[in-house]
Structures are given as structure tokens and as C-alpha cells.
Design a protein around this motif. Structure first.
Motif, PDB file in Angstrom:
ATOM      1  N   MET A   1       0.846  -1.197   0.000  1.00 57.35           N
ATOM      2  CA  MET A   1       0.000   0.000   0.000  1.00 57.35           C
ATOM      3  C   MET A   1       0.882   1.248   0.000  1.00 57.35           C
ATOM      4  O   MET A   1       1.882   1.327   0.707  1.00 57.35           O
ATOM      5  N   GLY A   2       0.508   2.234  -0.815  1.00 60.02           N
ATOM      6  CA  GLY A   2       1.285   3.450  -0.920  1.00 60.02           C
ATOM      7  C   GLY A   2       0.944   4.463   0.157  1.00 60.02           C
ATOM      8  O   GLY A   2       0.209   4.183   1.095  1.00 60.02           O
ATOM      9  N   GLU A   3       1.499   5.651   0.000  1.00 61.35           N
ATOM     10  CA  GLU A   3       1.249   6.763   0.910  1.00 61.35           C
ATOM     11  C   GLU A   3       0.433   7.829   0.187  1.00 61.35           C
ATOM     12  O   GLU A   3       0.428   7.906  -1.037  1.00 61.35           O
ATOM     13  N   PHE A   4      -0.238   8.680   0.988  1.00 61.80           N
ATOM     14  CA  PHE A   4      -1.090   9.720   0.418  1.00 61.80           C
ATOM     15  C   PHE A   4      -0.332  11.053   0.371  1.00 61.80           C
ATOM     16  O   PHE A   4       0.373  11.419   1.322  1.00 61.80           O
ATOM     17  N   TYR A   5      -0.516  11.750  -0.764  1.00 53.65           N
ATOM     18  CA  TYR A   5       0.161  13.031  -0.979  1.00 53.65           C
ATOM     19  C   TYR A   5      -0.852  14.072  -1.439  1.00 53.65           C
ATOM     20  O   TYR A   5      -1.754  13.783  -2.226  1.00 53.65           O
ATOM     21  N   LEU A   6      -0.672  15.277  -0.916  1.00 56.38           N
ATOM     22  CA  LEU A   6      -1.557  16.390  -1.239  1.00 56.38           C
ATOM     23  C   LEU A   6      -0.922  17.225  -2.353  1.00 56.38           C
ATOM     24  O   LEU A   6       0.194  17.717  -2.200  1.00 56.38           O
ATOM     25  N   PHE A   7      -1.647  17.367  -3.455  1.00 59.02           N
ATOM     26  CA  PHE A   7      -1.173  18.155  -4.592  1.00 59.02           C
ATOM     27  C   PHE A   7      -1.958  19.457  -4.665  1.00 59.02           C
ATOM     28  O   PHE A   7      -3.195  19.447  -4.612  1.00 59.02           O
ATOM     29  N   ALA A   8      -1.237  20.567  -4.788  1.00 64.36           N
ATOM     30  CA  ALA A   8      -1.854  21.879  -5.001  1.00 64.36           C
ATOM     31  C   ALA A   8      -1.575  22.284  -6.443  1.00 64.36           C
ATOM     32  O   ALA A   8      -0.421  22.257  -6.894  1.00 64.36           O
ATOM     33  N   PHE A   9      -2.630  22.641  -7.168  1.00 65.28           N
ATOM     34  CA  PHE A   9      -2.513  22.924  -8.593  1.00 65.28           C
ATOM     35  C   PHE A   9      -2.709  24.397  -8.908  1.00 65.28           C
ATOM     36  O   PHE A   9      -3.427  25.105  -8.200  1.00 65.28           O
ATOM     37  N   ALA A  10      -2.083  24.824 -10.001  1.00 65.96           N
ATOM     38  CA  ALA A  10      -2.413  26.119 -10.569  1.00 65.96           C
ATOM     39  C   ALA A  10      -3.847  26.029 -11.070  1.00 65.96           C
ATOM     40  O   ALA A  10      -4.232  25.026 -11.682  1.00 65.96           O
ATOM     41  N   GLN A  11      -4.629  27.050 -10.815  1.00 67.05           N
ATOM     42  CA  GLN A  11      -6.043  26.982 -11.183  1.00 67.05           C
ATOM     43  C   GLN A  11      -6.220  27.396 -12.641  1.00 67.05           C
ATOM     44  O   GLN A  11      -6.779  28.446 -12.968  1.00 67.05           O
ATOM     45  N   ALA A  12      -5.720  26.540 -13.526  1.00 63.06           N
ATOM     46  CA  ALA A  12      -5.824  26.771 -14.966  1.00 63.06           C
ATOM     47  C   ALA A  12      -5.798  25.421 -15.662  1.00 63.06           C
ATOM     48  O   ALA A  12      -5.169  24.472 -15.172  1.00 63.06           O
ATOM     49  N   HIS A  13      -6.500  25.324 -16.790  1.00 62.17           N
ATOM     50  CA  HIS A  13      -6.510  24.101 -17.599  1.00 62.17           C
ATOM     51  C   HIS A  13      -6.832  22.869 -16.740  1.00 62.17           C
ATOM     52  O   HIS A  13      -6.118  21.860 -16.769  1.00 62.17           O
ATOM     53  N   GLU A  14      -7.925  22.947 -15.997  1.00 64.12           N
ATOM     54  CA  GLU A  14      -8.271  21.891 -15.039  1.00 64.12           C
ATOM     55  C   GLU A  14      -8.363  20.513 -15.676  1.00 64.12           C
ATOM     56  O   GLU A  14      -7.913  19.514 -15.097  1.00 64.12           O
ATOM     57  N   GLU A  15      -8.931  20.422 -16.885  1.00 62.72           N
ATOM     58  CA  GLU A  15      -9.126  19.113 -17.507  1.00 62.72           C
ATOM     59  C   GLU A  15      -7.816  18.473 -17.963  1.00 62.72           C
ATOM     60  O   GLU A  15      -7.775  17.286 -18.285  1.00 62.72           O
ATOM     61  N   PHE A  16      -6.736  19.261 -17.979  1.00 67.96           N
ATOM     62  CA  PHE A  16      -5.457  18.738 -18.425  1.00 67.96           C
ATOM     63  C   PHE A  16      -4.672  18.083 -17.277  1.00 67.96           C
ATOM     64  O   PHE A  16      -3.654  17.438 -17.509  1.00 67.96           O
ATOM     65  N   ARG A  17      -5.137  18.242 -16.033  1.00 68.92           N
ATOM     66  CA  ARG A  17      -4.346  17.814 -14.877  1.00 68.92           C
ATOM     67  C   ARG A  17      -4.109  16.309 -14.832  1.00 68.92           C
ATOM     68  O   ARG A  17      -2.972  15.846 -14.747  1.00 68.92           O
ATOM     69  N   ILE A  18      -5.205  15.552 -14.847  1.00 70.76           N
ATOM     70  CA  ILE A  18      -5.073  14.102 -14.712  1.00 70.76           C
ATOM     71  C   ILE A  18      -4.313  13.492 -15.887  1.00 70.76           C
ATOM     72  O   ILE A  18      -3.418  12.660 -15.673  1.00 70.76           O
TER      73      ILE A  18
END
Length: 466
Positions: A1-18
Motif C-alpha cells: 500500500m502506498g502513501e497519500f500526498y496532497l497536490f496543489a494545482f495552478a487553477q488553470a486548464h483543469e481538464e489537463f491535470r489528470i
């Protein structure tokens, strides 16, 4: 089992993130587990990874990542957040005895007054850190994010609604996103050579990540224009080959080709393999499976229309009456070179041809990455499916929305090792029958754009004379 990480994103091009996260994970051969409630329109995302090094890799390569933290707690209130954080003592307890540290409190869509920032930090006093407080170069940075609803377009005082956040997040800062600085580096306005169709830096970088650009890979842009995607893919280590039907776009007016001058500005001129002038539908390729990826922004007629060799229909003449250079030269009194005529290249045909070309030219598992403009109200998933051919599958389809229209960043993978013949770029009777059953939203896009998307029925497309 892995570990959990919090990602903070630039609020632009939301659909491109994943798609970007998944591409970089594939490039470096690790997996990401997404939580079922992921909402790409929120600035924070909690991901499960196998190691902290994977989190750092994403922070260093993903253009949309602002910061990555080891995740400790989240809550709709600080009471809920502190309860979760206390339960995570085994994670942060190792920093208690003798570790220099600092605490940061920040917010999305809000400015927190300093007095409350101090109060929030003091509420974490139960963590009992005994090390030195170091605000400049600490060994550990603990960070708390508050997420507020979007207040754009509202008149309000600077700190109005302070404390009325939607949710708060807490964790240990692992790494700030260093790839975002590349947006300034590749800023078109600072480039020595660019044109009116040059792609903006952030989008070019996102496209380069979708190709999995890295050292040792060979990438092709069949509509290279002024080379926007060549510089970013080359920056990540790939070798780049480019072509265009109009050599003037690549050359510019100076002695040294404009693309080479701009590539030298970025220190990647040595990674531009060559630049050639030819029509992609009458290309010189004599064998396939040459490229690891194809990246391009096909011209769709708003600022510059796509062209291919051939004559426009004339009474009593076949549409593609292209006489050979030898025949033309016999009738010319001078010794000037023969310049073949061109005709408009309709977008839906271009897109289908591009997929066919990619299937022939890409190595197995190679990627085709390109932008496809489309009419928002008319778009259907079937639009993309109808342009696919055997052996090609969609990896990502992300929308950049401009209102009545948008452009979709399409990533298609060659999912077969079977070899296919080079495309003929001629429409077969079967394809013609299939296209009559479904008309994609991007068909005749240029005409729809200039008519303001008011009429979706185009029986006779307007000829592009520019």
C-alpha cells in the motif's frame, strides 16, 4: 500500500491535470491511485503513490503542479482537521525532537489576515516541535491550505468572509512545483522568432508532457509552423523533426532559419534534426515506425488555413488536376521552378488523415498529440471515435473552453505492433458512407467560426481563399 500526498494545482486548464499526471507517471514507470471523489475543478487533490520520490518527480515535471505535500489531515473545520492530524502522530512525530521547522498558512480564493495566520499556527502547538524555528531555510515546512469558493466578479472587502472556508488541508511540504518556471522561459513574447499562430508556452509544455518527451526519443511535428512545440519537446531531451507545406513559416526572413534561431535561444538547436518543406499528404516517407511521438497543432483556418497540394474544383476540370513539373516546364519560356497549386484542407479530413499517418509513422505505443477545435454545443464523443482507425486508441481528451467553441487536446496511442501500409489520403467509398451518417462538430469549423456558430447546417462549405 502506498502513501497519500496532497497536490496543489495552478487553477488553470483543469481538464489537463489528470492526463498530465498519468503521462509523467507512465514515462517514469510508476502508477497513481486516484480517489473516487476526485474533482478536477478544485485546486487540491489527494493521490496515492508508492514513494515520496514519485511525488517529487511529478512536482519537477508537471506544469500544472504548484506544490506537493505529505498528506496529514483535511477537514471542513479545524476541529476535524486537528483530530485527523493527531491520529497521524506516527507520520510527523519523528520531527519533534530536533528538527528546524516553519509553519505556513495560505488560502485559495482568499487573503488571510496575518493575525489569524498566527492564530491558526498556534493551534498546532500540540505537535510540540522542539527544534529551531527557521523561516528561511528549515528542514521541515508544515503547510495549511484553506479553500474558499470562487468569488470572482463579486465586490467585497479584502478579508471579507475570512474563516468561512469550504475545506482545509494540512501536510508537510515535500517540493514546490519547479516546472511552472518553464512558462516564463518559453514565453512567446520573449522569443526571437514567432508568428501569429505560435502556441502559448504553457499549452506547448502540456502538449510536450503528453508525448512523454525524454532523451533518446524522436518526435515529429507535421505542421511545425514557427516551432512552438519543437522547443518544449526538445527541452525535455527529445530529438525533433519538423515539416510544413509552407517553408516560409519555418525559415522567416533571416539567413538562419527562424526555428533554428529560437531553438538556439533555448539551447536546444542541436536537437532539431531537420526541417523540410512538403505536403503531409504527399510526403517523402518510405518506411513507417520512425517516431516515438507526433505532436502538432493543425491549422484550422481562423488565423491560418490548412492547405494541401491540388487544384480547387473548376468547371470541366478534375479537382486534383496536378500536372507534372516536366509538363509545365515544357510550356514555360523561362527557367523558373514549378510551384504546384494548393487547395484548402478541410479540418475533419485533416484530423482523420493525421490519425492514419500516425498509425503508419509511430512506433508501437507511440503517441499522437494534437489540438482539435470544436463547436461546444454540437460536440459528441462520437466525433473523436469516428476519426480513429484500427490499432489506435484515445488516451486523453481535454477541453480548453472558450465559450461557444473550444479546442480539445487529443492524445491517441498506437496500441498495436501490427504494421500497416502508408495512408493514401484518399477517401474510400466506405468512409464516405460512414461520414454521411455522422457529421462531427469540427467539420467545416472555419466557416462555423466566421458565421458565429449560428448555423450548423453547411451544405456547401465556403472556399478558403486565404
Amino acid at each position: 500500500m502506498g502513501e497519500f500526498y496532497l497536490f496543489a494545482f495552478a487553477q488553470a486548464h483543469e481538464e489537463f491535470r489528470i492526463p498530465e499526471l498519468q503521462s509523467i507517471a507512465e514515462l517514469h514507470n510508476f502508477t497513481i491511485k486516484f480517489q473516487s471523489e476526485v474533482n478536477v475543478h478544485r485546486p487540491f487533490m489527494i493521490l496515492e503513490l508508492e514513494s515520496e520520490e514519485h511525488a517529487r518527480t511529478l512536482a519537477r515535471r508537471c506544469i500544472l503542479v504548484k506544490a506537493v505535500c505529505e498528506f496529514y489531515a483535511r477537514g471542513l473545520s479545524y476541529e476535524e482537521l486537528h483530530e485527523q492530524n493527531r491520529a497521524r502522530l506516527p507520520k510527523w512525530g519523528c520531527y519533534i525532537p530536533d528538527t528546524s521547522f516553519r509553519f505556513m498558512v495560505t488560502a485559495y480564493n482568499h487573503s488571510i489576515p496575518q493575525a489569524r495566520q498566527r492564530a491558526v499556527v498556534e493551534d498546532f502547538s500540540y505537535m510540540g516541535f522542539l527544534g529551531k524555528i527557521d523561516m528561511k531555510n528549515p528542514e521541515v515546512t508544515m503547510i495549511c491550505y484553506e479553500e474558499y469558493r470562487d468569488k470572482r466578479g463579486m465586490t467585497r472587502e479584502k478579508h471579507e468572509g475570512d474563516g468561512e472556508f469550504e475545506e482545509a488541508f494540512f501536510g508537510r511540504l515535500i517540493e514546490e512545483g519547479s516546472a511552472r518556471s518553464l512558462i516564463r522561459k518559453f514565453d512567446v513574447k520573449k522569443r526571437v522568432y514567432y508568428g501569429n499562430t505560435s502556441m502559448e508556452a504553457e499549452i506547448s509544455l502540456l502538449m510536450a508532457n503528453q508525448t512523454l518527451a525524454s532523451p533518446g526519443k524522436l518526435i515529429y511535428d507535421p505542421f511545425i509552423g514557427t516551432g512552438s512545440m519543437a522547443y518544449t519537446t526538445a527541452h525535455f531531451g527529445a530529438m525533433v523533426f519538423g515539416s510544413d507545406i509552407d517553408g516560409r513559416q519555418m525559415r522567416g526572413k533571416a539567413n538562419q532559419p527562424g526555428i533554428i534561431r529560437a531553438a538556439a535561444q533555448y539551447g536546444v538547436a542541436g536537437r532539431i534534426v531537420d526541417l523540410c518543406t512538403f505536403d503531409v499528404t504527399r510526403n517523402p516517407w518510405r518506411c513507417g515506425e520512425l517516431f516515438d511521438a507526433i505532436i502538432t497543432d493543425p491549422p484550422y483556418g481562423v488565423r491560418a488555413g490548412a492547405k494541401r497540394l491540388g487544384r480547387k474544383p473548376r468547371p470541366g476540370k478534375p479537382a486534383d488536376d496536378l500536372r507534372s513539373p516536366e509538363t509545365i516546364m515544357k510550356n514555360r519560356p523561362d527557367d523558373q521552378p514549378y510551384i504546384p497549386p494548393t487547395k484548402p484542407y478541410e479540418l475533419s479530413s485533416l484530423a482523420s488523415d493525421l490519425v492514419q499517418l500516425a498509425r503508419y509513422m509511430l512506433k508501437p505505443q507511440g503517441r499522437l498529440v494534437f489540438f482539435l477545435p470544436t463547436v461546444t454545443d454540437e460536440y459528441e464523443e462520437l466525433d473523436i471515435q469516428t476519426m480513429l482507425c484500427e490499432g489506435m486508441e484515445v488516451v486523453a481528451n481535454s477541453l480548453q473552453n472558450f465559450g461557444s467553441w473550444g479546442r480539445r487536446l487529443i492524445t491517441i496511442r498506437k496500441a498495436t505492433s501490427e504494421r500497416f501500409p502508408p495512408p493514401s489520403f484518399e477517401v474510400s467509398s466506405g468512409e464516405l458512407e460512414a461520414s454521411s451518417l455522422h457529421v462531427p462538430a469540427h467539420k467545416d469549423f472555419r466557416e462555423k467560426y466566421f458565421q458565429g456558430f449560428k448555423n450548423s447546417n453547411f451544405e456547401q462549405p465556403v472556399q478558403d481563399n486565404h
